[in-house]
Write a protein that holds these residues in place. Structure first.
Motif, PDB file in Angstrom:
ATOM      1  N   GLU A 266     -36.807  31.790  30.467  1.00  0.00           N
ATOM      2  CA  GLU A 266     -36.867  30.329  30.547  1.00  0.00           C
ATOM      3  C   GLU A 266     -37.749  29.838  31.696  1.00  0.00           C
ATOM      4  O   GLU A 266     -38.058  28.649  31.767  1.00  0.00           O
TER       5      GLU A 266
ATOM      6  N   HIS B  85     -35.118  26.131  24.479  1.00  0.00           N
ATOM      7  CA  HIS B  85     -34.425  25.662  23.268  1.00  0.00           C
ATOM      8  C   HIS B  85     -33.079  25.090  23.674  1.00  0.00           C
ATOM      9  O   HIS B  85     -32.503  25.530  24.676  1.00  0.00           O
ATOM     10  N   PRO B  86     -32.563  24.135  22.923  1.00  0.00           N
ATOM     11  CA  PRO B  86     -31.224  23.635  23.234  1.00  0.00           C
ATOM     12  C   PRO B  86     -30.179  24.605  22.672  1.00  0.00           C
ATOM     13  O   PRO B  86     -30.467  25.326  21.714  1.00  0.00           O
ATOM     14  N   ARG B  87     -28.997  24.643  23.307  1.00  0.00           N
ATOM     15  CA  ARG B  87     -27.924  25.482  22.736  1.00  0.00           C
ATOM     16  C   ARG B  87     -27.172  24.705  21.656  1.00  0.00           C
ATOM     17  O   ARG B  87     -26.590  25.282  20.760  1.00  0.00           O
ATOM     18  N   ARG B  88     -27.199  23.366  21.810  1.00  0.00           N
ATOM     19  CA  ARG B  88     -26.507  22.497  20.860  1.00  0.00           C
ATOM     20  C   ARG B  88     -27.458  21.420  20.356  1.00  0.00           C
ATOM     21  O   ARG B  88     -28.343  20.996  21.086  1.00  0.00           O
TER      22      ARG B  88
ATOM     23  N   ARG C 195     -23.914  26.979  12.765  1.00  0.00           N
ATOM     24  CA  ARG C 195     -24.721  27.775  13.717  1.00  0.00           C
ATOM     25  C   ARG C 195     -25.989  28.255  12.999  1.00  0.00           C
ATOM     26  O   ARG C 195     -25.902  28.900  11.962  1.00  0.00           O
TER      27      ARG C 195
ATOM     28  N   THR D  61     -29.674  30.280  13.198  1.00  0.00           N
ATOM     29  CA  THR D  61     -30.530  31.229  13.918  1.00  0.00           C
ATOM     30  C   THR D  61     -31.980  30.888  13.609  1.00  0.00           C
ATOM     31  O   THR D  61     -32.379  30.824  12.445  1.00  0.00           O
TER      32      THR D  61
ATOM     33  N   VAL E  94     -33.143  32.698  18.476  1.00  0.00           N
ATOM     34  CA  VAL E  94     -32.114  32.021  19.275  1.00  0.00           C
ATOM     35  C   VAL E  94     -31.119  31.379  18.317  1.00  0.00           C
ATOM     36  O   VAL E  94     -31.439  31.127  17.156  1.00  0.00           O
ATOM     37  N   GLU E  95     -29.907  31.134  18.843  1.00  0.00           N
ATOM     38  CA  GLU E  95     -28.892  30.469  18.029  1.00  0.00           C
ATOM     39  C   GLU E  95     -28.656  29.063  18.560  1.00  0.00           C
ATOM     40  O   GLU E  95     -28.595  28.854  19.774  1.00  0.00           O
ATOM     41  N   ILE E  96     -28.556  28.122  17.651  1.00  0.00           N
ATOM     42  CA  ILE E  96     -28.304  26.734  18.037  1.00  0.00           C
ATOM     43  C   ILE E  96     -27.103  26.226  17.229  1.00  0.00           C
ATOM     44  O   ILE E  96     -27.062  26.391  15.998  1.00  0.00           O
ATOM     45  N   ASP E  97     -26.126  25.665  17.946  1.00  0.00           N
ATOM     46  CA  ASP E  97     -24.950  25.095  17.273  1.00  0.00           C
ATOM     47  C   ASP E  97     -25.228  23.646  16.910  1.00  0.00           C
ATOM     48  O   ASP E  97     -25.434  22.828  17.793  1.00  0.00           O
TER      49      ASP E  97
END
Ligand SMILES: Nc1nc2c(c(=O)[nH]1)N[C@H]1C(S)=C(S)[C@@H](COP(=O)(O)O)O[C@H]1N2
Ligand SMILES: [Mo]
Length: 344
Positions: free
Chosen positions: A19, A240-243, A304, A306, A338-341
């Motif tokens: 990051e 990237h955002p996580r959510r 979720r 990917t 990456v994973e984003i919720d």
């Protein structure tokens, strides 16, 4: 500013958190370090570069002598051949780099070709043996050779990085810059270059930095290996955002590079490769430099997700879904994801 992460192993090994690698130029404080032995500082006044072997006039050059040659500048990627090694399964021994053993910098110095020509290079020479000032502090010694054709073509003996004198960690007072090739060729603390008929023998040429010459997963039937040289096409996600929320646009960013020497296309998928959408490429680029990219994504459903990315270079090579396993853990080039919720 996020600082480097100590990664353990012999010598001094630090990598950047991904990051932190959001700029076109990687600041020295965020530029990974890979030294087989703890580096020593050299007195730039006392430092000399020996130029010998198959040359008519062996030279002993001070830093001032070297700086009198025409100066050249190149902005390009330096990546350790083992970057990503921690992600191979089954696991392999060696420094367990994640994805941060890479950076993009501006290097200034003089052409190896011009220095060798000044020494009267003999036409019989095919390889350039490279020796660094950390030789005596490491067993087996970190010494290598490079094909003369590559050295003459575009390699630099560099003394600055991003406009400032090289730091000790990065090879002060002078190091080799090998545009488009893996970091193991970029000899630091350069003290001697020697033109020779044959490649250098030894652990760091014959055992390390080699991959199976044929076959795609883990070995050739014949056991033949070849050296790692040109950088494979590769991308990374740095931001990237996580959510995220359904219907609300988010930005995903990263970089991509290749020894080809440029990236032509970066694409993202949210359905495991069934369909791809192109990212926008930043206008800044030069041969062997990385290319920043960004992608605006609007999630359409909760859950979720990917998101994976792949790059394609100007030579037409595309990053593979899985990296080709090899015992040395080199050239890890699988699609990053990456994973984003996503919430309603
Ligand atoms: N003399 C010397 N040069 C060296 C090394 C070393 O241990 N000793 N490591 C090599 C490796 S494996 C890499 S990846 C790069 C790392 O350069 P950096 O530390 O400036 O990022 O330097 C290369 N040059
Ligand atoms: Mo390396």
């Amino acid at each position: 500013m996020r600082s480097l992460i100590e990664i353990g192993g012999d010598g001094l090994n630090r990598e950047a958190p991904l990051e932190a690698l959001t700029g076109f130029i990687t600041p020295v404080e965020q530029f990974f370090v890979r030294s087989h032995a703890a580096p020593e500082a050299f007195d730039p006044g006392a430092w000399r570069l020996e130029v010998d072997g198959l040359v008519n006039r062996p030279l002993t050059l001070s830093l001032a002598d070297l700086e009198a040659f025409p100066r050249h500048e190149i902005t390009c990627v330096l990546e350790c051949a083992g970057n990503g090694r921690a992600h191979f399964r089954p696991r392999v021994p060696g420094i367990a780099w994640h994805h941060g053993a890479v950076g993009n910098a501006t290097w200034e110095g003089v052409r190896v070709g011009e220095v060798l020509n000044a020494a009267g290079l003999d036409a019989a020479a095919r390889h350039l043996h490279l020796f660094g000032g950390d030789l005596s502090s490491h067993e087996p010694p970190y010494e290598r050779s490079i094909e003369l054709a590559k050295a003459m073509d575009d390699c630099l003996i560099a003394f600055t990085m991003n406009g400032a004198p090289l730091t000790c960690d990065h090879g002060a007072p002078a190091r080799l810059v090998v545009p488009g090739w893996t970091g193991n060729h970029w000899m630091k603390w350069l003290t001697r270059i020697s033109a020779q008929r044959r490649a250098l023998a030894g652990f760091y040429m014959d055992e390390a930095y080699r991959v199976p010459a044929a076959g795609t997963s883990g070995g050739s039937a014949t056991g033949l290996t070849k050296p790692v040289t040109s950088l494979r096409v590769k991308s990374a996600i740095t931001t990237h955002p996580r959510r995220a929320k359904v219907g609300e646009r988010v930005t995903i960013r990263g970089f991509a590079f290749s020894g080809a020497p440029d990236v032509a296309l970066v694409e993202l998928t949210e359905d495991d490769g069934a369909s791809w959408s192109p990212a926008e490429l930043d206008p800044r680029h030069s041969p062997y430099a990385w290319r920043l990219w960004s992608y605006l994504w609007t999630p359409l459903a909760a859950g979720r997700v990917t998101i994976a990315v792949r790059a394609t270079d100007v030579g037409g090579a595309t990053q593979p879904r899985h990296a080709s396993w090899n015992p040395g853990g080199y050239e890890y080039d699988a699609w990053p994801s990456v994973e984003i919720d996503v919430a309603d």
